[in-house]
Write a protein that holds these residues in place. Sequence first.
Motif, PDB file in Angstrom:
ATOM      1  N   ASP A   1      -9.432  58.905  11.644  1.00 48.28           N
ATOM      2  CA  ASP A   1      -9.065  58.584  13.023  1.00 48.28           C
ATOM      3  C   ASP A   1      -8.494  57.160  13.073  1.00 48.28           C
ATOM      4  O   ASP A   1      -9.144  56.208  12.617  1.00 48.28           O
ATOM      5  N   ILE A   2      -7.288  57.029  13.598  1.00 51.78           N
ATOM      6  CA  ILE A   2      -6.593  55.743  13.673  1.00 51.78           C
ATOM      7  C   ILE A   2      -6.275  55.450  15.139  1.00 51.78           C
ATOM      8  O   ILE A   2      -5.570  56.231  15.795  1.00 51.78           O
ATOM      9  N   ASN A   3      -6.799  54.357  15.639  1.00 51.22           N
ATOM     10  CA  ASN A   3      -6.594  53.966  17.036  1.00 51.22           C
ATOM     11  C   ASN A   3      -5.437  52.970  17.140  1.00 51.22           C
ATOM     12  O   ASN A   3      -5.467  51.912  16.502  1.00 51.22           O
ATOM     13  N   ILE A   4      -4.454  53.315  17.952  1.00 50.68           N
ATOM     14  CA  ILE A   4      -3.197  52.551  18.035  1.00 50.68           C
ATOM     15  C   ILE A   4      -2.954  52.105  19.467  1.00 50.68           C
ATOM     16  O   ILE A   4      -3.166  52.869  20.418  1.00 50.68           O
TER      17      ILE A   4
ATOM     18  N   TRP B   1      -4.091  60.364  14.838  1.00 47.60           N
ATOM     19  CA  TRP B   1      -3.521  59.090  15.289  1.00 47.60           C
ATOM     20  C   TRP B   1      -3.633  59.063  16.817  1.00 47.60           C
ATOM     21  O   TRP B   1      -2.976  59.847  17.513  1.00 47.60           O
ATOM     22  N   HIS B   2      -4.464  58.196  17.315  1.00 49.97           N
ATOM     23  CA  HIS B   2      -4.744  58.161  18.753  1.00 49.97           C
ATOM     24  C   HIS B   2      -4.059  56.949  19.382  1.00 49.97           C
ATOM     25  O   HIS B   2      -4.442  55.799  19.115  1.00 49.97           O
ATOM     26  N   ILE B   3      -3.034  57.203  20.196  1.00 50.70           N
ATOM     27  CA  ILE B   3      -2.384  56.115  20.926  1.00 50.70           C
ATOM     28  C   ILE B   3      -3.213  55.860  22.182  1.00 50.70           C
ATOM     29  O   ILE B   3      -3.155  56.621  23.152  1.00 50.70           O
ATOM     30  N   LEU B   4      -4.015  54.813  22.139  1.00 53.13           N
ATOM     31  CA  LEU B   4      -4.960  54.525  23.213  1.00 53.13           C
ATOM     32  C   LEU B   4      -4.270  54.051  24.484  1.00 53.13           C
ATOM     33  O   LEU B   4      -4.706  54.361  25.587  1.00 53.13           O
TER      34      LEU B   4
ATOM     35  N   ASP C   1     -12.170  49.228  19.302  1.00 56.52           N
ATOM     36  CA  ASP C   1     -11.917  49.714  17.940  1.00 56.52           C
ATOM     37  C   ASP C   1     -10.436  49.957  17.679  1.00 56.52           C
ATOM     38  O   ASP C   1     -10.025  51.047  17.250  1.00 56.52           O
ATOM     39  N   ILE C   2      -9.610  48.957  17.893  1.00 56.10           N
ATOM     40  CA  ILE C   2      -8.173  49.076  17.634  1.00 56.10           C
ATOM     41  C   ILE C   2      -7.918  48.899  16.137  1.00 56.10           C
ATOM     42  O   ILE C   2      -8.357  47.928  15.526  1.00 56.10           O
TER      43      ILE C   2
ATOM     44  N   ILE D   1      -7.053  44.268  11.981  1.00 58.77           N
ATOM     45  CA  ILE D   1      -6.047  45.036  12.715  1.00 58.77           C
ATOM     46  C   ILE D   1      -4.705  44.966  11.980  1.00 58.77           C
ATOM     47  O   ILE D   1      -4.237  43.883  11.615  1.00 58.77           O
ATOM     48  N   THR D   2      -4.099  46.111  11.778  1.00 58.16           N
ATOM     49  CA  THR D   2      -2.768  46.203  11.168  1.00 58.16           C
ATOM     50  C   THR D   2      -1.722  45.873  12.228  1.00 58.16           C
ATOM     51  O   THR D   2      -1.785  46.371  13.352  1.00 58.16           O
ATOM     52  N   ILE D   3      -0.743  45.044  11.847  1.00 56.68           N
ATOM     53  CA  ILE D   3       0.316  44.635  12.769  1.00 56.68           C
ATOM     54  C   ILE D   3       1.661  45.179  12.306  1.00 56.68           C
ATOM     55  O   ILE D   3       2.114  44.884  11.198  1.00 56.68           O
ATOM     56  N   ILE D   4       2.286  45.958  13.177  1.00 50.90           N
ATOM     57  CA  ILE D   4       3.653  46.451  12.955  1.00 50.90           C
ATOM     58  C   ILE D   4       4.546  45.776  13.986  1.00 50.90           C
ATOM     59  O   ILE D   4       4.302  45.876  15.190  1.00 50.90           O
TER      60      ILE D   4
END
Length: 346
Positions: A182-185, A214-217, A242-243, A274-277
Amino acid sequence: MGKKSWRRAALAAAAALLLSAQYGCGAFGDTVPEEAGESDAHTYIQGGEELIIVGFSQIGSESIWRTANTSSVQRALTEEKGYFLISDNARQKQENQIKAIRSYISQRVDYIVFAPVTESGWDTVLKEAQDAGIPVILMDRKADVDESLYTTRIGTDLTKEGEKAARWLEGDLKEKNRLYDDINIVILQGTLGSSSELERTAGFESIASRYGNWHILDRQTGDFTTAKGKEVMTQFLQMYPDIDVVVSQNDDMTFGAIEAIEEAGMTTGIDGDITIISFDAVRGALELVQAGKINVDIECNPEQGEYVDMVIQMLERGEPVEKLYMVEERVFTHRNVARYLEGRTY
């Protein structure tokens, strides 16, 4: 294009008077002389050659990228190259751009170049330019109008930029054996309704939607500014504990987001919390990529002025032009960024 030199001199002097009164300060202050009159006609007929008069409406100066984009036009369309450039800073307001374009039409400039602040709402004013016989060149962003209303567009593939961001995240998660975790975006969007916002969002989400984990919050606009980016990121952190990933649609918002995250006691980037794109790839952001604070930066190349010059020269020679010219773009990570930093001019 068969226009009389006396008309060019007169309209350019009038343009200088009008626009110096309205926009004589800020990022565009050096483009138009503060005062002009009939005695300035020699400025527009140089060495016996008529200068090509170009009306340029820029969105604003809201970001480092935008400033670099403006500079590229100013470097490309100089008097030495045969141009007289009239510039306008719209300060991110569509009504200001429409007012500027109508001013250029009334002055009967040779070409109109503009970067649309939003995609919609241009039909009427571009039809007015068409009726006046003035070629319109779109730069950077799209306008949602019939293609007959503009001559060409010079820009970037914004949808592909969004796709590149998602593809990078896909690969990064796979390397970490987290592709199906689960990835919170959260997404920091640019100016709502702009091509950059619409297409980067669509490109990213076209791939993100394939992963149910992939959850776009949330998605909120940061208006492409550092201050707003920080403000929205602060709100995200308060709302969502939990981002995992921040997708920031330009570097200026990224700078603000990183400030907010660090002030909250967390870390970003390689081995961070936190990963930054990010998008744009201005020098300051690439330095953060090298330092490991930004994981990936998708380039949006601002160096579009030389393409404007190329298109105008082709039109002056009576040659056909393409409807779309795309500029080259790269993806930067800590693995490749060092080789490009030294020569980075923006």
